[in-house]
Write a protein that holds these residues in place. Structure first.
Motif, short mmCIF file in Angstrom:
data_model
loop_
_atom_site.label_atom_id
_atom_site.label_comp_id
_atom_site.label_asym_id
_atom_site.label_seq_id
_atom_site.Cartn_x
_atom_site.Cartn_y
_atom_site.Cartn_z
N VAL A 25 -0.99 -4.76 -6.57
CA VAL A 25 -1.19 -6.21 -6.59
C VAL A 25 -0.56 -6.69 -7.90
O VAL A 25 -1.06 -6.37 -8.99
N GLY A 26 0.55 -7.40 -7.80
CA GLY A 26 1.28 -7.79 -9.01
C GLY A 26 1.77 -6.55 -9.72
O GLY A 26 2.36 -5.67 -9.11
N ASN A 27 1.47 -6.47 -11.03
CA ASN A 27 1.88 -5.26 -11.77
C ASN A 27 0.74 -4.28 -11.95
O ASN A 27 0.82 -3.37 -12.76
N LEU A 28 -0.34 -4.44 -11.16
CA LEU A 28 -1.46 -3.50 -11.21
C LEU A 28 -1.46 -2.61 -9.98
O LEU A 28 -1.16 -3.06 -8.86
N LEU A 29 -1.82 -1.35 -10.19
CA LEU A 29 -1.92 -0.39 -9.11
C LEU A 29 -3.34 0.15 -9.08
O LEU A 29 -3.82 0.70 -10.07
N PHE A 30 -4.02 -0.04 -7.97
CA PHE A 30 -5.40 0.41 -7.79
C PHE A 30 -5.38 1.65 -6.90
O PHE A 30 -4.93 1.58 -5.75
N SER B 136 0.83 -1.20 0.00
CA SER B 136 0.00 0.00 0.00
C SER B 136 0.87 1.25 0.00
O SER B 136 1.99 1.23 0.49
N THR B 137 0.31 2.33 -0.54
CA THR B 137 1.01 3.61 -0.59
C THR B 137 0.09 4.71 -0.07
O THR B 137 -1.07 4.78 -0.46
N THR B 138 0.63 5.54 0.79
CA THR B 138 -0.02 6.79 1.19
C THR B 138 1.07 7.84 1.10
O THR B 138 2.20 7.60 1.49
N THR B 139 0.73 9.00 0.54
CA THR B 139 1.73 10.04 0.31
C THR B 139 1.24 11.40 0.79
O THR B 139 0.05 11.70 0.70
N ILE C 286 -6.95 2.78 -12.25
CA ILE C 286 -6.12 1.59 -12.28
C ILE C 286 -4.97 1.85 -13.24
O ILE C 286 -5.19 2.36 -14.36
N ALA C 287 -3.76 1.54 -12.82
CA ALA C 287 -2.58 1.73 -13.65
C ALA C 287 -1.71 0.48 -13.57
O ALA C 287 -1.94 -0.40 -12.73
N THR C 288 -0.72 0.42 -14.42
CA THR C 288 0.26 -0.65 -14.33
C THR C 288 1.53 -0.11 -13.71
O THR C 288 1.79 1.09 -13.70
N GLU D 172 3.05 8.50 -9.00
CA GLU D 172 4.51 8.60 -8.87
C GLU D 172 4.99 8.09 -7.52
O GLU D 172 6.02 7.41 -7.43
N ALA D 173 4.25 8.37 -6.46
CA ALA D 173 4.64 7.89 -5.13
C ALA D 173 4.59 6.37 -5.05
O ALA D 173 5.34 5.75 -4.30
N ALA D 174 3.72 5.76 -5.86
CA ALA D 174 3.56 4.30 -5.84
C ALA D 174 4.39 3.59 -6.91
O ALA D 174 4.27 2.39 -7.09
N GLY D 175 5.23 4.34 -7.63
CA GLY D 175 6.11 3.71 -8.60
C GLY D 175 5.54 3.57 -10.00
O GLY D 175 6.04 2.78 -10.81
N SER D 176 4.50 4.32 -10.31
CA SER D 176 3.93 4.28 -11.65
C SER D 176 4.02 5.68 -12.25
O SER D 176 4.75 6.54 -11.74
N ARG D 177 3.30 5.92 -13.33
CA ARG D 177 3.29 7.24 -13.93
C ARG D 177 2.01 7.43 -14.74
O ARG D 177 1.30 6.47 -15.04
N TRP D 178 1.75 8.65 -15.10
CA TRP D 178 0.54 9.06 -15.81
C TRP D 178 0.26 8.20 -17.04
O TRP D 178 -0.86 7.77 -17.28
#
Length: 138
Positions: free
Chosen positions: A22-27, A3-6, A133-135, A73-79
């Motif tokens: 969860v895996g390569n998905l970010l909710f 989990s991420t909180t920023t 939802i992002a990857t 960005e805080a969770a390791g993904s991007r737009w």
């Protein structure tokens, strides 16, 4: 799962994280246009009881997109890795055209899937909330 909180996004209004991988998905949990750190809501006029008198959907769109970007960005993904967005508007008849115009500014090509629904109200005095939802790269 992680989990991420920023602090770069507004604090959740309940007991939940900004995002969960969860895996390569970010909710992402629902995010609105509130200012990071619990500051004022951009583009809203409230009466003394806290009820919405007026809102500027364009300002709120820009603010909510900035909040989504911060959490990604805080969770390791991007737009660019967004794959699905659910949009909640409190006045779809009035705000849908403006929202679509702003959406196209942020996604000029290859936008993510999207569902837009009207709701009676949201947990805080805002006119828009996004659920995304992002990857995430492995």
């Amino acid at each position: 799962m992680s989990s991420t909180t920023t602090s770069t996004a507004p604090p959740p209004v309940g007991h939940y994280p900004h995002a969960r991988r969860v895996g390569n998905l970010l909710f992402l949990s629902g995010l609105g246009p509130r200012a990071p750190g619990g500051g004022p809501i951009p583009g809203v006029t409230l009466d003394e009881a806290g009820n919405i008198l007026a809102h500027d959907i364009e300002r709120q769109c820009h603010a909510v997109f900035a909040n989504v970007r911060s959490v990604l960005e805080a969770a390791g993904s991007r737009w660019e890795r967004l794959v699905d967005v659910t949009v909640f508007l409190t006045n779809i008849q009035r705000d849908f055209v403006v929202f679509n115009r702003v959406w196209k500014e942020y996604f000029p090509s290859d936008p993510p899937c999207r569902t837009t629904v009207e709701v009676t109200r949201l947990p805080t005095p805002i006119a828009i909330e996004l659920k995304c939802i992002a990857t995430v790269e492995d």
